[in-house]
Every structure is written in structure tokens, then in C-alpha cells.
Design a protein around this motif. Structure first.
Motif, PDB file in Angstrom:
ATOM      1  N   LEU A 199       9.264  10.316  99.690  1.00  0.00           N
ATOM      2  CA  LEU A 199       7.971   9.655  99.470  1.00  0.00           C
ATOM      3  C   LEU A 199       8.134   8.447  98.563  1.00  0.00           C
ATOM      4  CD1 LEU A 199       4.847   9.933  99.826  1.00  0.00           C
ATOM      5  CD2 LEU A 199       4.864  11.191  97.701  1.00  0.00           C
ATOM      6  N   ALA A 200       8.911   8.637  97.461  1.00  0.00           N
ATOM      7  CA  ALA A 200       9.116   7.538  96.514  1.00  0.00           C
ATOM      8  C   ALA A 200       9.826   6.384  97.199  1.00  0.00           C
ATOM      9  CB  ALA A 200       9.914   8.042  95.317  1.00  0.00           C
ATOM     10  N   MET A 201      10.837   6.714  98.015  1.00  0.00           N
ATOM     11  CA  MET A 201      11.560   5.660  98.733  1.00  0.00           C
ATOM     12  C   MET A 201      10.619   4.890  99.662  1.00  0.00           C
ATOM     13  SD  MET A 201      15.171   7.149  99.923  1.00  0.00           S
ATOM     14  CE  MET A 201      16.367   7.745  98.782  1.00  0.00           C
ATOM     15  N   LEU A 202       9.770   5.647 100.342  1.00  0.00           N
ATOM     16  CA  LEU A 202       8.826   5.030 101.278  1.00  0.00           C
ATOM     17  C   LEU A 202       7.930   4.040 100.548  1.00  0.00           C
ATOM     18  CD1 LEU A 202       8.569   5.759 104.302  1.00  0.00           C
ATOM     19  CD2 LEU A 202       6.469   6.946 103.696  1.00  0.00           C
ATOM     20  N   ILE A 203       7.390   4.487  99.390  1.00  0.00           N
ATOM     21  CA  ILE A 203       6.499   3.613  98.626  1.00  0.00           C
ATOM     22  C   ILE A 203       7.241   2.365  98.173  1.00  0.00           C
ATOM     23  CG2 ILE A 203       5.097   3.427  96.550  1.00  0.00           C
ATOM     24  CD1 ILE A 203       4.666   6.426  96.723  1.00  0.00           C
ATOM     25  N   ALA A 204       8.484   2.582  97.674  1.00  0.00           N
ATOM     26  CA  ALA A 204       9.230   1.436  97.147  1.00  0.00           C
ATOM     27  C   ALA A 204       9.541   0.445  98.254  1.00  0.00           C
ATOM     28  CB  ALA A 204      10.518   1.927  96.491  1.00  0.00           C
ATOM     29  N   ILE A 205       9.968   0.959  99.417  1.00  0.00           N
ATOM     30  CA  ILE A 205      10.365   0.047 100.497  1.00  0.00           C
ATOM     31  C   ILE A 205       9.147  -0.671 101.072  1.00  0.00           C
ATOM     32  CG2 ILE A 205      11.335  -0.029 102.807  1.00  0.00           C
ATOM     33  CD1 ILE A 205      13.148   2.293 101.910  1.00  0.00           C
ATOM     34  N   LEU A 206       8.075   0.092 101.276  1.00  0.00           N
ATOM     35  CA  LEU A 206       6.856  -0.542 101.796  1.00  0.00           C
ATOM     36  C   LEU A 206       6.314  -1.560 100.801  1.00  0.00           C
ATOM     37  CD1 LEU A 206       4.902   2.334 103.543  1.00  0.00           C
ATOM     38  CD2 LEU A 206       6.092   0.409 104.567  1.00  0.00           C
TER      39      LEU A 206
END
Lengths: 286, 121, 232
Positions: free
Chosen positions: C178-185
Motif C-alpha cells: 500500500l505504501a509503495m502504491l501511494i508513493a509511486i502514484l
């Protein structure tokens, strides 16, 4: 104000590093973290202050204490010698156990005793497994490199058992460690007149004596009293025990553990003065 | 004033590094490392401090706020320090299990002996 | 040989003291810049301008520099992974001796009373990270403190049953994802993710991911140390 706090922090950090006991150092480090969290709050960083307070003060101290609880062990390896340190029905007993237990309580360590036989003990000297050696130890009983002797807590005799009827030259069994000058230091008698054979363990000497291959052997009084029961009864009737010297029972501490040796010596001196050891000895050696 | 305070935190780091080198006990070394960590975080927070700073919280722009950037950076490093400390304590416990001592010199001696034994066999 | 090693040590001490002494003198002579740093000012003003954010520190680590925070979470989970892997490799470390916890009615009664309060406080700190002091890091750790209390009162085994290791691991990786998704988006579409805040719920997701990651990490560390000891 800020400078006062930072000076306090400096003093605390030096105090942490000057502690001898690890537990005190850990607690002081907790105080250090708490004070630094106060400083964060003062300089307008409340987020950092709350995080440091939760982690540095609570968790770090906690896991240090948990890890410490394992380090605080006094590892003792010992020979099993009745009256001194022995197992009876799965329970440890003996005068040395009481001394060691009291001592380990005084220096806040858990006691852990491991029994090994004499030969293994010799091979373990200077090794990593033990802080101390117990079990009717006296100076000269083991090769002395890698060990330092503590104060003595009890004086015993070095005895020789031999056939009372024997005349003239005898062949006497002696432990291998006595091969060098150690035996002449312990005894008053001149051992050159005997024909000595060297053995690795007491068991071997008793067996040889039972089978009549040697005319006698030398052991300290603590071990001799049990060895006597293992000699065949007709032979025991004919045997005679002669005191040939003095031994001083004590403990051996691995060299490099100077602090432990000092603590042990202080403890032994103190409890000899207060008469604690004499009471214990009178319980076990009537 | 904050110059003096941050200079003292450098002094604390120095004390910690000296402990790291001079102490022979592994746990004492970890404690010194902990001191270095805390003092570094202190330095980061103190070096941007101006007297009268308020916490950077609130909608009012007119107030004199503290610099939020170093605070946010060291906030994450506190947690990392904790994880690294736990991991190194675990390694210390492995060493203690194997060599029954915390003294670094003794552990080095034992490891050297083990290597020699392996070489001979 | 002994003399040689002593002299090397003295050399080290002298070198270190001189390096740090130079640093201290430099810090005293130059002095710190009394002005707030330019980048810090930008972060401060922009964070406080964002709707719903009143904590500028959160604006840095949760919004503008969440990419950094993601790597911090990765380092932390690597350390925790190291601990779990090594506790499996060295089974002698976690002897699992079934010593009973301290039988104390005061501790167990106060634990069952205090644990929900501590948990709620941790959750409050985690969810109000953008409003006031605290944040996901402190919130997660305070939740871990609650577990510490629980382990203290009820023993390691029961606590381990309540918070199962395998499910915890699953949640951990989910949160990391989830954290990766937020950071990449956030890196790809910064305006959509960060500017249009009311209604997107990004702040809540950031808070949840940080707090849960830190909570599970501290729980894993605590679980290892408590298991190793057999009791608290």
C-alpha cells in the motif's frame, strides 16, 4: 536552560560509559533518552519528542533488559566430589554449592553448574565454557596456565593410602598434574624415595590398586574419603592412610576474569570473617 | 546559544565514539552506539533551532516556526535506529550463546582458534 | 605486541578527539544560520497551505517526502526480517521454555483494563498525525507498548495466539505494498494525489500504512525477545 540540559546530557553519557554494571548503564541510558526527549520538546519538535519517548525510553530499555537477563550467568564447571559438590537424587548438594549460590546472589548472576570428569576438566581450561572451576579444587590440582586461584575457604590434607604391611620401596600412583614440582610444594615428605607412576584420573588409580598393580596412591582428603569406599573390602582392612601434606581448597577462576576473581576473594574473606563458612563446613564435615 | 548547545551535542557524539572504541564489552559498545545515535538526532534538531521557535503545527503563518525538514528526517531515523539496535542485540545474543562471553577480545581469540582448528583438520 | 596495540588505541583516541574538537570549534566559530532554511520554508508554507494539514512535519514525511519514508519503512522491515529469519535459523535462541508469567492479580487486572486505553491512544496518535504532534511512528510504537503490557500479564504464549505470526506477516506485506502504491502514484500524479485532498483519503492511508508497519515491526521484535526469554 537549553545549555543546562545539554550539559546534563553530556554528563549522563559519560556516566553511562563509566558504569561497571550493565544494568545501571542501561537504566542511565533510559534517563538519557528521556532527557533528550525533553530537549526536543523544548526546541519545538514535539513529534520527535513523542517518538523518542516511546522508543528510546520504553522499548530500547526493555529489549536491553531482556537481552541482559541472558548474559547474567555464572558458568561453573566442576568435578563431582561428595560433600563438596555432588548430585543426589537429581538435586545438587554440597558445601561449595551453598557458597557459590550465595556468591552468585551477591553479584546478581544466575548460577549454572555443569559436571565433567577430571580429564575433560583439564582439556577445558582456558576454554570458553566456564567462568569458574569448582569441585574440591586446590592449587596444583590442575595445570595452572589459564587459571587463577582464589582464596582458600577450607584446609584439607594431602593423603597417601598404602598397604600397612608393605616394607621398603613402594610404587605409588600419582595424578599426572603432580608430575612437576607441584607435589613437592604440597608435601613435607620427600617423594624421590618413592617409585611414582602417573595416572590421568583417580578412577584409574583405584582400579590399579584393587588389582594390586600399585602399592598405594596419593589423593587429597576430600577425594580419599570417597575413594576408600571403592577399594575392595579385604584390601581396605589392610590399607592405611597417612597424611603427607596440606591442601587448601578454593576455586579457580579463568584468567582474564580479574573482576570476578576480586569479587570472589572479597566475598570469601567477608564470609570467613562472619563465620558463615565455618557453619557450612560443620554441616557437611562432621 | 543554540551554537553552544549543538557544539555540546558534537561533544556527546565524541564521547560515544570513544566508548565505541575503548569499551571491550559488546553490550557497552551497543550502548555507546545508542548514545551516538541520540546525540546525532539532537544535533540535527538543535542546529536549526532559533530561540523562540514554536512547533511547526498550526494554520497561522505569522508565528515563528521551527524548521520542519530536519525534524521529519530524524523522525524516521529514530525508528531505524531501534530496528538496527534490535538486530545487533540478536547477533550479540548469538555470540554469547556460542562463546559464553561478552568480551570482544576473548571472542576474537576463540574465533581465531576455531579458524586454526579448521585449517589443521 | 601489547605495547604496540596500546599505542594504536591511543592514536585512535587522539585522532577522534582532534576531529571532533575541530568540528566543535568550527560549529562555534561559524555559528548556525539564524534564518530558517530555504527548503524548510517552502515545505513549511506549502504544507500548512494544504487543506486538512496543520502539522508541517507530517507534510514533509507524509506528503512531499513520502518516497523517503517508504524507504525508511523498507529498512525497518529488512531489520525485522533479519530478526525473524535469524530466530528461525538459531532455534536455540528461542528456547520456548514454558515458564509461567508472574502471577500477580494487580498486573493482570490492570493490563486488561489498560490495554484498550493504550491501544486507543496509539490509534488516536496515528490517525491525527496530520493535525497534531504524534504521528504514525509514535502511534505504532505505543500500540506495541500495549502488547508489551499484555505479554507481561498473560504470558508470551497467549499473546502469540492473539496476534498470530502468519497473519501479521500477511498484513505487513499488504501495508508495505500500500505504501509503495501511494508513493509511486504520488510521484506519477502529484497534483491529483496530494492537492485534491478532501475526499481522496490519502492522508488516512498514509497514516494507516506507517502506523501498521511500525506496529507490526515492534510486535515482531518484542515477540522474538519475549519468546527467547520464555517469559517477560
Amino acid at each position: 536552560m537549553l545549555i543546562l540540559f545539554t550539559f546534563l546530557l553530556l554528563g549522563l553519557s559519560v556516566a553511562v560509559l563509566l558504569q561497571d554494571r550493565l544494568l545501571n548503564a542501561v537504566i542511565l541510558l533510559g534517563v538519557f533518552s528521556l532527557l533528550s526527549s525533553v530537549v526536543y520538546f523544548v526546541v519545538g519538535a514535539p513529534d520527535v519528542a513523542v517518538t523518542e519517548g516511546a522508543i528510546g525510553v520504553a522499548f530500547v530499555t526493555f529489549i536491553y533488559v531482556l537481552a541482559l537477563s541472558d548474559q547474567g550467568k555464572l558458568h561453573v564447571i566442576a568435578e563431582e566430589v561428595p560433600s563438596f559438590l555432588f548430585q543426589e537424587k537429581g538435586e545438587l548438594r554440597g558445601v561449595e554449592l551453598e557458597i557459590l549460590r550465595d556468591f552468585s546472589e551477591e553479584i546478581d548472576l544466575d548460577l549454572e553448574i555443569e559436571f565433567v570428569d577430571h580429564q575433560e576438566l583439564t582439556s577445558l581450561i582456558g576454554g570458553r565454557r566456564a567462568d569458574m572451576i569448582a569441585g574440591a579444587y586446590f592449587p596444583g590440582h590442575l595445570p595452572s596456565d589459564g587459571l587463577s586461584d582464589s582464596r582458600s575457604y577450607h584446609q584439607g590434607q594431602l593423603t597417601k593410602i598404602h598397604l600397612s604391611s608393605q616394607e621398603g620401596e613402594e610404587e605409588i600412583g600419582v595424578l599426572r598434574e603432580f608430575e612437576s614440582e607441584e607435589l613437592t610444594e604440597l608435601t613435607e615428605e620427600d617423594f624421590a624415595s618413592f617409585d611414582s607412576t602417573y595416572f590421568n584420573s583417580l578412577d584409574e588409580m583405584i582400579r590399579e590398586y584393587n588389582e594390586g598393580r600399585i602399592d598405594g596412591f596419593v589423593a587429597d582428603s576430600g577425594r580419599m574419603s570417597t575413594a576408600l569406599y571403592r577399594i575392595n573390602s579385604p584390601l581396605r582392612e589392610e590399607s592405611e592412610i597417612v597424611t603427607i601434606g596440606k591442601v587448601e581448597y578454593g576455586f579457580a577462576v579463568s584468567s582474564g576474569e580479574e573482576e570476578l576473581l576480586e569479587q570472589l576473594n572479597d566475598y570469601l574473606l567477608e564470609s570467613a570473617r562472619s563465620g558463615k563458612i565455618d557453619d557450612l563446613l560443620s554441616d557437611y564435615f562432621r | 546559544m543554540s551554537d553552544m548547545a549543538s557544539a555540546i551535542t558534537i561533544l556527546i557524539v565524541c564521547v560515544g565514539v570513544l566508548g565505541l572504541i575503548l569499551k571491550r564489552n559488546l553490550l557497552m559498545k551497543l550502548l555507546s552506539l545508542n548514545i551516538v545515535n541520540t546525540a546525532t538526532i539532537l544535533f540535527f534538531v538543535l542546529v536549526v533551532y532559533r530561540p523562540g521557535d514554536r512547533a511547526p503545527i498550526g494554520p497561522d503563518i505569522g508565528v515563528q516556526f521551527a524548521d520542519p525538514l530536519p525534524q521529519a528526517l530524524v523522525l524516521t531515523s529514530i525508528v531505524i535506529n531501534f530496528g538496527v539496535l534490535a538486530l545487533s542485540l540478536l547477533f550479540t545474543m548469538v555470540l554469547v550463546k556460542r562463546y559464553h562471553t561478552l568480551d570482544l577480545r576473548k571472542i576474537e581469540k576463540f574465533v581465531k582458534e576455531e579458524y586454526q582448528e579448521e585449517g589443521q583438520s | 605486541m601489547g605495547k604496540y596495540s596500546v599505542s594504536v588505541k591511543t592514536l585512535y583516541v587522539v585522532v577522534i578527539i582532534s576531529i571532533f574538537g575541530a568540528a566543535i570549534i568550527g560549529a562555534l566559530v561559524t555559528g548556525s544560520d539564524p534564518e530558517i532554511s530555504r527548503i524548510g520554508r517552502v515545505y513549511l508554507e506549502r504544507s500548512l497551505e494544504l487543506p486538512n494539514i496543520s502539522n508541517a512535519v507530517f507534510g514533509v514525511y507524509g506528503m512531499y517526502r513520502f518516497y523517503d519514508t517508504l524507504f525508511e519503512l523498507l529498512i525497518f522491515s529488512t531489520a525485522v526480517l533479519g530478526i525473524t529469519v535469524f530466530s528461525d535459523l538459531e532455534p536455540s535462541l528461542s528456547t520456548g521454555s514454558s515458564r509461567r508469567p508472574v502471577e500477580s492479580h494487580v498486573v493482570s487486572a490492570s493490563a486488561s483494563f489498560l490495554y484498550p486505553i493504550i491501544a486507543v491512544f496509539g490509534i488516536y496518535l496515528a490517525f491525527s498525525a496530520h493535525l497534531g504532534p504524534g504521528g504514525g511512528f509514535a502511534g505504532g510504537v505505543i500500540g506495541g507498548t500495549g502488547i508489551l503490557l499484555l505479554a507481561l500479564a498473560k504470558g508470551a504464549e497467549e499473546t502469540g495466539r492473539k496476534f498470530r505470526e502468519d497473519s501479521m506477516k500477511r498484513v505487513e506485506y499488504l501495508v508495505l505494498f500500500l505504501a509503495m502504491l501511494i508513493a509511486i502514484l504520488g510521484a506519477l500524479y502529484p497534483t491529483e494525489i496530494y492537492n485534491d485532498l478532501p475526499g481522496t483519503g490519502v492522508i488516512t492511508l498514509v497514516n494507516i500504512s506507517i502506523a501498521t508497519k511500525v506496529f507490526i515491526g515492534t510486535w515482531a521484535i518484542l515477540h522474538f525477545f519475549v519468546k527467547h526469554r520464555g517469559e517477560v
